[in-house]
Scaffold this active site. Structure first.
Site, PDB file in Angstrom:
ATOM      1  N   LYS A 290      -1.243  17.026  63.095  1.00  0.00           N
ATOM      2  CA  LYS A 290      -1.158  15.869  63.990  1.00  0.00           C
ATOM      3  C   LYS A 290      -0.537  16.286  65.326  1.00  0.00           C
ATOM      4  O   LYS A 290      -1.057  15.987  66.386  1.00  0.00           O
ATOM      5  CB  LYS A 290      -0.336  14.762  63.321  1.00  0.00           C
ATOM      6  CG  LYS A 290      -0.179  13.528  64.170  1.00  0.00           C
ATOM      7  CD  LYS A 290       0.528  12.415  63.407  1.00  0.00           C
ATOM      8  CE  LYS A 290       0.793  11.252  64.376  1.00  0.00           C
ATOM      9  NZ  LYS A 290       1.516  10.146  63.755  1.00  0.00           N
TER      10      LYS A 290
ATOM     11  N   GLU B 161       4.907  26.041  60.491  1.00  0.00           N
ATOM     12  CA  GLU B 161       4.144  26.673  59.417  1.00  0.00           C
ATOM     13  C   GLU B 161       2.664  26.775  59.791  1.00  0.00           C
ATOM     14  O   GLU B 161       2.023  27.819  59.620  1.00  0.00           O
ATOM     15  CB  GLU B 161       4.265  25.843  58.128  1.00  0.00           C
ATOM     16  CG  GLU B 161       5.648  25.843  57.500  1.00  0.00           C
ATOM     17  CD  GLU B 161       6.527  24.713  58.000  1.00  0.00           C
ATOM     18  OE1 GLU B 161       6.315  24.232  59.144  1.00  0.00           O
ATOM     19  OE2 GLU B 161       7.450  24.316  57.250  1.00  0.00           O
TER      20      GLU B 161
ATOM     21  N   LYS C 265      14.513  21.602  60.418  1.00  0.00           N
ATOM     22  CA  LYS C 265      13.589  22.350  61.290  1.00  0.00           C
ATOM     23  C   LYS C 265      14.349  22.936  62.478  1.00  0.00           C
ATOM     24  O   LYS C 265      14.139  24.091  62.864  1.00  0.00           O
ATOM     25  CB  LYS C 265      12.500  21.427  61.844  1.00  0.00           C
ATOM     26  CG  LYS C 265      11.503  20.925  60.851  1.00  0.00           C
ATOM     27  CD  LYS C 265      10.427  20.125  61.604  1.00  0.00           C
ATOM     28  CE  LYS C 265       9.613  19.262  60.683  1.00  0.00           C
ATOM     29  NZ  LYS C 265       8.729  18.342  61.377  1.00  0.00           N
TER      30      LYS C 265
ATOM     31  N   GLY D  29       1.365  10.898  59.396  1.00  0.00           N
ATOM     32  CA  GLY D  29       0.871  12.099  58.704  1.00  0.00           C
ATOM     33  C   GLY D  29       0.528  11.841  57.254  1.00  0.00           C
ATOM     34  O   GLY D  29      -0.542  12.214  56.764  1.00  0.00           O
ATOM     35  N   ARG D  30       1.432  11.168  56.542  1.00  0.00           N
ATOM     36  CA  ARG D  30       1.195  10.955  55.104  1.00  0.00           C
ATOM     37  C   ARG D  30       0.205   9.829  54.836  1.00  0.00           C
ATOM     38  O   ARG D  30      -0.098   9.524  53.687  1.00  0.00           O
ATOM     39  CB  ARG D  30       2.519  10.713  54.381  1.00  0.00           C
ATOM     40  CG  ARG D  30       3.358   9.586  54.957  1.00  0.00           C
ATOM     41  CD  ARG D  30       4.771   9.608  54.371  1.00  0.00           C
ATOM     42  NE  ARG D  30       5.657   8.632  55.002  1.00  0.00           N
ATOM     43  CZ  ARG D  30       6.322   8.837  56.126  1.00  0.00           C
ATOM     44  NH1 ARG D  30       6.201   9.981  56.770  1.00  0.00           N
ATOM     45  NH2 ARG D  30       7.114   7.916  56.615  1.00  0.00           N
TER      46      ARG D  30
ATOM     47  N   HIS E   5       2.914  17.814  26.055  1.00  0.00           N
ATOM     48  CA  HIS E   5       3.424  18.982  25.336  1.00  0.00           C
ATOM     49  C   HIS E   5       4.567  19.637  26.087  1.00  0.00           C
ATOM     50  O   HIS E   5       4.926  20.775  25.806  1.00  0.00           O
ATOM     51  CB  HIS E   5       2.282  19.963  25.074  1.00  0.00           C
ATOM     52  CG  HIS E   5       1.215  19.353  24.219  1.00  0.00           C
ATOM     53  ND1 HIS E   5       1.245  19.388  22.836  1.00  0.00           N
ATOM     54  CD2 HIS E   5       0.124  18.616  24.549  1.00  0.00           C
ATOM     55  CE1 HIS E   5       0.205  18.728  22.357  1.00  0.00           C
ATOM     56  NE2 HIS E   5      -0.488  18.249  23.380  1.00  0.00           N
TER      57      HIS E   5
ATOM     58  N   GLU F 269       8.766  10.382  51.335  1.00  0.00           N
ATOM     59  CA  GLU F 269       9.020  10.503  52.762  1.00  0.00           C
ATOM     60  C   GLU F 269       9.066   9.100  53.389  1.00  0.00           C
ATOM     61  O   GLU F 269       9.706   8.885  54.411  1.00  0.00           O
ATOM     62  CB  GLU F 269       7.933  11.366  53.431  1.00  0.00           C
ATOM     63  CG  GLU F 269       8.399  11.996  54.731  1.00  0.00           C
ATOM     64  CD  GLU F 269       7.433  13.032  55.290  1.00  0.00           C
ATOM     65  OE1 GLU F 269       6.305  12.648  55.647  1.00  0.00           O
ATOM     66  OE2 GLU F 269       7.807  14.210  55.390  1.00  0.00           O
TER      67      GLU F 269
HETATM   68  O1  LIG Z   1       0.421  17.256  60.982  1.00  0.00           O
HETATM   69  P1  LIG Z   1       1.656  17.884  61.490  1.00  0.00           P
HETATM   70  O2  LIG Z   1       2.055  17.366  62.852  1.00  0.00           O
HETATM   71  O3  LIG Z   1       1.545  19.391  61.496  1.00  0.00           O
HETATM   72  O4  LIG Z   1       2.839  17.492  60.527  1.00  0.00           O
HETATM   73  C1  LIG Z   1       2.877  17.903  59.206  1.00  0.00           C
HETATM   74  C2  LIG Z   1       4.025  17.271  58.454  1.00  0.00           C
HETATM   75  O5  LIG Z   1       5.226  17.738  58.985  1.00  0.00           O
HETATM   76  C3  LIG Z   1       6.340  16.910  59.238  1.00  0.00           C
HETATM   77  O6  LIG Z   1       7.488  17.657  59.008  1.00  0.00           O
HETATM   78  C4  LIG Z   1       6.428  15.599  58.526  1.00  0.00           C
HETATM   79  O7  LIG Z   1       7.537  15.543  57.664  1.00  0.00           O
HETATM   80  C5  LIG Z   1       5.198  15.224  57.766  1.00  0.00           C
HETATM   81  O8  LIG Z   1       5.143  13.819  57.725  1.00  0.00           O
HETATM   82  C6  LIG Z   1       3.953  15.770  58.388  1.00  0.00           C
HETATM   83  O9  LIG Z   1       2.839  15.366  57.623  1.00  0.00           O
END
Ligand SMILES: O=P(O)(O)OC[C@H]1O[C@H](O)[C@H](O)[C@@H](O)[C@@H]1O
Length: 549
Positions: A213, A219, A511, A274-275, A391, A360
């Site tokens: 986003k 990462e 972060k 994002g979620r 199990h 989240e």
């Molecule tokens: O899609 P991006 O901007 O890379 O974000 C990826 C993710 O990172 C963040 O740390 C948020 O905690 C998430 O809600 C999000 O989905």
């Protein structure tokens, strides 16, 4: 769009909260067995259907009166008004001053929703059409890599909402996916993830989708740069990278800076969290896998539950009732966790997907106004597909000392109808929900001739609540409906607790700290670590020394 405000106050101040406390003191000790004994019509009365999902809510430690009081609580907390506000595009994500419009991602073509002067439905369908055209080219072998070969591997690079939704949905629907194209998902900054995902791929036939986003996530950007290096080392420095990289993002500037042509970028909007984004362009890998028609069926499933959530009275509203039962257990029974147990192998990543969606969103300690919530909020969500869980951890569900409300998810039709597997699978899930609810008394155990010293070990206390969700078949439509169900459950709970389910400030500080630690770990000169705590400083120094720095 007007700034949106709410004056909710603490949830404990609601008259319905006090009524629920009194009600809990009265019926909290009654068992599910007793409730069933007293109310013969329970399964019929406490089951409902929404968008192809049949939900049996009868195996709960709740009476009609419990549900009535929970619904009153939701009303007192202003849930109907918040539902309207969300669907209309009001900026209910107040801490980020944003609208919350993932529901607009699945409004059918031709309808319209104007937010801040823009018809967002038209924009959504314009992107969907571009995605479809792109997917048709890739799937039709018209989109060729830089050496002229068609694409045979798609690697989605993303994390959090830009990974969990795509990978969950791809695995859920891979029975409908193109089997001649390899779909892989890279998320972790641990180099192993990208190395393992690419080690047996041919770069000439590989397409990377960089999904982010913000397009600034450490990462994802690290993995994207490594992927570009891997591609160039395989195809030579002059390879046309644009044939192998597309982007999904809201941030055209950063996409361009990375070197991806914005003609190959699929956009979405800041009003998609994002979620909550798996049905935005973030679903590009899924559309490549299952094709545009199936993808539109998925959107139709989402939309059907949106309509149910928006237009059904709270006392027959499935996401609302499931959300409220979650609040009931969390705050009145002290249940700390909630299990999701899909009896469908293809839903193997569904619990992991729900972890981000729920935790989240509602893992919050202050209300939308910044005051302490005063009660427990979001539960810990977890789960594994059945029958595997039986199990391993079900022992604790049956006889442990912790109450774990559970959702069982099953489908009447098998995707892979081999032998009698499916009937056995279904007999297991129904048996588990039955035993959890009704248990086995000492007398029943003794009646089976069990020796006295083993009786207590074999007693099953029961009284462990569950919801059973039964659908016909795991289709794109069914998957969309399930995801929307949980999205709206999260909103219902968040509104009751008074938190903002749409921000995630709690992930930021770590972060920032990682950003500060990185140079300290790598600098040639011994860095000044005095602004870190002594434990972190000592571990950083040990790491440097083990790495010979
Ligand atoms: O899609 P991006 O901007 O890379 O974000 C990826 C993710 O990172 C963040 O740390 C948020 O905690 C998430 O809600 C999000 O989905």
């Amino acid at each position: 769009m007007q700034e949106w405000r709410t004056e909710q106050g603490p949830v404990m101040a609601s008259p319905a909260w006090a009524a629920l406390s009194a009600h809990h003191a009265e019926i909290g000790g009654r068992t599910i067995r007793e409730l069933f004994g007293a109310e013969p019509g329970r399964p019929t009365r406490m089951s409902l259907d929404a968008a192809g999902i049949h939900a049996d809510l009868s195996k709960h430690r709740a009476t009609d009166e419990t549900l009535r009081l929970l619904v009153s609580l939701a009303e007192e907390r202003g849930l109907p008004a918040r539902i309207d506000a969300m669907f209309s595009g009001a900026r209910i994500n107040t801490t980020e001053n944003r609208s919350v419009l993932h529901t607009a991602l699945r409004i059918p073509r031709g309808e319209s929703l104007v937010v801040d002067g823009v018809d967002v439905v038209a924009e959504v369908h314009a992107v969907l059409d571009r995605m479809e055209a792109f997917c048709d080219r890739v799937r039709g072998d018209e989109w060729l890599g830089s050496t002229g070969k068609p694409i045979r591997a798609v690697v989605n690079i993303g994390i959090g909402g830009s990974d969990l939704g795509p990978v969950m949905a791809y695995r859920a629907l891979r029975h409908q996916s193109r089997r001649d194209i390899d779909f892989r998902f890279v998320s972790n900054v641990d180099g192993t993830d990208i190395v393992e995902a690419t080690q047996d791929l041919d770069p000439a036939e590989t397409l990377f989708i960089v999904s982010s986003k913000t397009f600034t996530t450490q990462e994802t950007m690290t993995n994207a740069f490594t992927a570009r290096g891997w591609l160039l080392s395989g195809l030579g420095p002059d390879a046309d990278v644009s044939k192998h990289f597309v982007a999904v993002s809201t941030n055209a500037g950063e996409v361009e800076k990375f070197g991806i042509d914005t003609a190959n970028m699929f956009g979405f909007w800041e009003w998609v969290g994002g979620r909550y984004s798996m049905d935005s362009a973030i679903g590009l890998s899924l559309m490549l896998a299952i094709g545009a028609d199936a993808y539109r069926d998925l959107l139709a499933g989402f939309h059907a539950v949106d309509e149910h959530f928006r237009h059904t009275d709270l006392d027959r509203n499935l996401p609302v009732l499931m959300g409220l039962l979650g609040v009931w257990y969390r705050d009145f029974f002290g249940a700390q966790t909630h299990a999701v147990l899909p009896y469908e192998q293809y839903l193997e990543r569904f619990p992991a997907y729900l972890q981000q969606l729920t935790m989240e969103s509602n893992g919050k300690r202050v209300t939308i106004d910044g005051d302490p919530v005063g009660v427990d909020t979001g539960a810990i969500w977890w789960g594994e597909p059945g029958t595997n869980g039986q199990h391993s951890f079900y022992q604790l569900l049956h006889q442990g000392t912790t109450l774990v409300p559970s959702d069982f998810i099953l489908f009447a039709q098998p995707v892979n109808g081999v032998g009698d597997h499916h009937d056995k699978l279904i007999s297991n899930v129904l048996a588990q929900a039955h035993v959890l609810a009704f248990g086995r008394t000492a007398d029943e155990v003794r009646a089976d001739g069990v020796a006295d010293d083993l009786v207590e070990h074999k007693v099953m206390p029961g009284n462990r609540p569950s919801t059973t969700l039964m659908l016909d078949r795991l289709s794109p439509y069914a998957l969309g409906s399930l995801v929307a169900l949980y999205e709206h459950l999260v909103l219902a709970q968040g509104v009751v607790w008074g938190v903002n389910p749409f921000d995630q400030w709690g992930v930021e500080l770590g972060k920032v700290m990682a950003g500060q630690l990185l140079p300290a770990l790598t600098a040639d000169e011994l860095p000044d670590l005095s602004h870190f705590d002594p434990s972190t400083a000592a571990l950083a120094l040990r790491y440097r020394s083990l790495r010979g720095r």
